[in-house]
Design a protein around this motif. Structure first.
Motif, mmCIF file in Angstrom:
data_model
loop_
_atom_site.group_PDB
_atom_site.id
_atom_site.type_symbol
_atom_site.label_atom_id
_atom_site.label_comp_id
_atom_site.label_asym_id
_atom_site.label_seq_id
_atom_site.Cartn_x
_atom_site.Cartn_y
_atom_site.Cartn_z
ATOM 1 N N TRP A 75 0.827 -1.211 0.000
ATOM 2 C CA TRP A 75 0.000 0.000 0.000
ATOM 3 C C TRP A 75 0.861 1.261 0.000
ATOM 4 O O TRP A 75 0.636 2.178 -0.797
ATOM 5 N N VAL A 76 1.838 1.307 0.883
ATOM 6 C CA VAL A 76 2.690 2.501 0.962
ATOM 7 C C VAL A 76 3.458 2.691 -0.342
ATOM 8 O O VAL A 76 3.556 3.816 -0.869
ATOM 9 N N GLU A 77 4.000 1.618 -0.890
ATOM 10 C CA GLU A 77 4.726 1.736 -2.156
ATOM 11 C C GLU A 77 3.821 2.264 -3.259
ATOM 12 O O GLU A 77 4.230 3.132 -4.047
ATOM 13 N N PHE A 78 2.591 1.771 -3.322
ATOM 14 C CA PHE A 78 1.633 2.239 -4.321
ATOM 15 C C PHE A 78 1.325 3.719 -4.122
ATOM 16 O O PHE A 78 1.359 4.517 -5.071
ATOM 17 N N GLY A 79 1.012 4.108 -2.898
ATOM 18 C CA GLY A 79 0.652 5.488 -2.623
ATOM 19 C C GLY A 79 1.778 6.454 -2.919
ATOM 20 O O GLY A 79 1.562 7.507 -3.534
ATOM 21 N N VAL A 80 2.984 6.107 -2.502
ATOM 22 C CA VAL A 80 4.138 6.979 -2.747
ATOM 23 C C VAL A 80 4.408 7.102 -4.243
ATOM 24 O O VAL A 80 4.680 8.201 -4.760
ATOM 25 N N ARG A 81 4.315 5.995 -4.936
ATOM 26 C CA ARG A 81 4.563 6.025 -6.385
ATOM 27 C C ARG A 81 3.520 6.872 -7.113
ATOM 28 O O ARG A 81 3.852 7.719 -7.950
ATOM 29 N N GLU A 82 2.265 6.671 -6.798
ATOM 30 C CA GLU A 82 1.197 7.354 -7.517
ATOM 31 C C GLU A 82 1.075 8.824 -7.137
ATOM 32 O O GLU A 82 0.724 9.664 -7.975
ATOM 33 N N LEU A 83 1.344 9.159 -5.879
ATOM 34 C CA LEU A 83 1.239 10.543 -5.436
ATOM 35 C C LEU A 83 2.547 11.312 -5.600
ATOM 36 O O LEU A 83 2.570 12.537 -5.459
ATOM 37 N N GLY A 84 3.635 10.587 -5.864
ATOM 38 C CA GLY A 84 4.930 11.242 -6.007
ATOM 39 C C GLY A 84 5.622 11.545 -4.700
ATOM 40 O O GLY A 84 6.536 12.376 -4.632
ATOM 41 N N GLY A 85 5.207 10.854 -3.641
ATOM 42 C CA GLY A 85 5.796 11.064 -2.319
ATOM 43 C C GLY A 85 4.712 11.001 -1.263
ATOM 44 O O GLY A 85 3.544 10.697 -1.556
ATOM 45 N N VAL A 86 5.074 11.281 -0.016
ATOM 46 C CA VAL A 86 4.096 11.289 1.067
ATOM 47 C C VAL A 86 4.496 12.346 2.084
ATOM 48 O O VAL A 86 5.658 12.458 2.475
ATOM 49 N N ASP A 87 3.508 13.135 2.488
ATOM 50 C CA ASP A 87 3.707 14.168 3.505
ATOM 51 C C ASP A 87 3.006 13.826 4.811
ATOM 52 O O ASP A 87 3.449 14.257 5.878
ATOM 53 N N LEU A 88 1.919 13.068 4.723
ATOM 54 C CA LEU A 88 1.067 12.816 5.880
ATOM 55 C C LEU A 88 0.690 11.345 5.937
ATOM 56 O O LEU A 88 0.384 10.731 4.918
ATOM 57 N N LEU A 89 0.696 10.798 7.144
ATOM 58 C CA LEU A 89 0.214 9.441 7.365
ATOM 59 C C LEU A 89 -0.770 9.453 8.513
ATOM 60 O O LEU A 89 -0.456 9.958 9.603
ATOM 61 N N LEU A 90 -1.959 8.896 8.277
ATOM 62 C CA LEU A 90 -2.881 8.610 9.367
ATOM 63 C C LEU A 90 -2.963 7.100 9.498
ATOM 64 O O LEU A 90 -3.572 6.411 8.673
ATOM 65 N N ALA A 91 -2.307 6.565 10.521
ATOM 66 C CA ALA A 91 -2.290 5.126 10.770
ATOM 67 C C ALA A 91 -3.584 4.725 11.479
ATOM 68 O O ALA A 91 -4.017 5.381 12.425
ATOM 69 N N ASN A 92 -4.166 3.644 11.016
ATOM 70 C CA ASN A 92 -5.465 3.249 11.535
ATOM 71 C C ASN A 92 -5.700 1.779 11.198
ATOM 72 O O ASN A 92 -5.132 1.244 10.257
ATOM 73 N N SER A 93 -6.530 1.146 11.995
ATOM 74 C CA SER A 93 -6.951 -0.228 11.716
ATOM 75 C C SER A 93 -8.226 -0.484 12.486
ATOM 76 O O SER A 93 -8.614 0.301 13.360
ATOM 77 N N GLY A 94 -8.896 -1.576 12.193
ATOM 78 C CA GLY A 94 -10.049 -1.969 12.984
ATOM 79 C C GLY A 94 -9.614 -2.326 14.400
ATOM 80 O O GLY A 94 -8.458 -2.671 14.654
ATOM 81 N N GLY A 95 -10.538 -2.231 15.334
ATOM 82 C CA GLY A 95 -10.212 -2.548 16.721
ATOM 83 C C GLY A 95 -10.417 -4.018 17.038
ATOM 84 O O GLY A 95 -11.191 -4.710 16.378
ATOM 85 N N PRO A 96 -9.711 -4.523 18.057
ATOM 86 C CA PRO A 96 -9.907 -5.915 18.475
ATOM 87 C C PRO A 96 -11.266 -6.099 19.135
ATOM 88 O O PRO A 96 -11.900 -5.127 19.551
ATOM 89 N N PRO A 97 -11.723 -7.335 19.267
ATOM 90 C CA PRO A 97 -13.065 -7.574 19.819
ATOM 91 C C PRO A 97 -13.140 -7.243 21.304
ATOM 92 O O PRO A 97 -12.136 -7.293 22.020
ATOM 93 N N PRO A 98 -14.344 -6.901 21.778
ATOM 94 C CA PRO A 98 -14.525 -6.685 23.220
ATOM 95 C C PRO A 98 -14.549 -8.018 23.955
ATOM 96 O O PRO A 98 -14.680 -9.082 23.355
ATOM 97 N N GLY A 99 -14.424 -7.928 25.277
ATOM 98 C CA GLY A 99 -14.493 -9.130 26.093
ATOM 99 C C GLY A 99 -13.659 -9.009 27.352
ATOM 100 O O GLY A 99 -12.834 -8.094 27.488
#
Length: 261
Positions: A75-99
């Motif tokens: 993903w990062v390689e694709f984004g950097v290649r297509e956008l010509g670089g990267v200035d900002l990253l918002l790291a995120n993922s789904g959360g683990p289950p409750p319990g």
């Protein structure tokens, strides 16, 4: 206020819906070009099309599971290649289950570790070679649990606190490269994740989901759940040059729910 995001190149993870989508939308509205990803590529593509039609900025999509190192790298390689670089990253993922503690196996702990903590490690690691030459801003979506454990969210409490510690450390290590690092801790924002948690707590307490929501809203000084746009605007600000002297912090977006200073 002019945030200075026009033509900035942003990578936003977990952005087909919820908080990630709200942040991607806010960045795009401010003129940033966005490469967003989601586990389901079709969902990512649909979100990207909507944002591009709405804002007119360049919006790209990629399908990636943030718990898989090779997919994060791709993903990062694709984004950097297509956008010509990267200035900002918002790291995120789904959360683990409750319990509760006695419900989780070693496999549950390992999966939560990979999804919640290692996903951020990998996202940051992949963008750093591209940011070190010209600076940038990194933020991760965490939770109020980094300040105060949330009942029923043991796995999230443990690993999101690890993310906050990671980012605080990186804020010092990366400052010489003009890279700012923060985490954004949402309170009860009206997303699918929070609605699912309300249902979990309602079932545990023998009440309806609507009653559980009413009780939760009663603890929020502003008196309502946050709208995803409330969160998105805060994330866009924190990643923007307008917050250029802010690093190493937990940026709370919670309507006053947290009682700590």
């Amino acid at each position: 206020m002019e945030l200075g995001l026009t033509n900035k190149r942003a990578l936003v993870a977990g952005a087909s819906r919820g908080l990630g989508y709200a942040a991607a939308r806010a960045l795009a509205r401010e003129g940033a070009n966005v490469c967003l990803c989601a586990r389901n590529r079709e969902d990512a593509e649909a979100a990207a099309r909507t944002l591009q039609q709405e804002t007119g900025v360049r919006t790209l999509a990629f399908g990636a599971d943030m718990a898989q190192a090779e997919e994060v790298r791709a993903w990062v390689e694709f984004g950097v290649r297509e956008l010509g670089g990267v200035d900002l990253l918002l790291a995120n993922s789904g959360g683990p289950p409750p319990g509760a503690f006695d419900k989780f196996t070693d496999a549950d702990w390992s999966q939560a570790f990979e999804l919640t903590l290692m996903s951020v490690v990998r996202q940051v690691r992949e963008v750093l070679p591209h940011m070190k030459a010209g600076g940038g801003a990194i933020a991760a979506i965490t939770s109020l649990s980094v300040r105060e454990p949330i009942p029923g969210l043991l796995l999230s409490n443990v690993f999101r606190s690890g993310v906050a510690a990671l980012l605080k450390t990186l804020s010092v290590e990366l400052a010489p490269y003009s890279i700012r690092v923060n985490n954004i801790a949402p309170g009860r924002i009206d997303t699918d994740r929070v609605r699912a948690l309300d249902q979990f707590l309602a079932d545990a307490g023998g009440v309806s989901a609507s009653e559980q929501k009413r009780r939760s809203e009663g603890a929020i000084p502003i008196g309502r759940y946050g709208d995803p746009e409330d969160f998105g605007r805060a994330a866009a600000f924190l990643l923007s040059p307008a917050a250029g002297y802010v690093t190493g912090h937990t940026f709370v977006v919670d309507g006053g729910l947290l009682r700590q200073y």
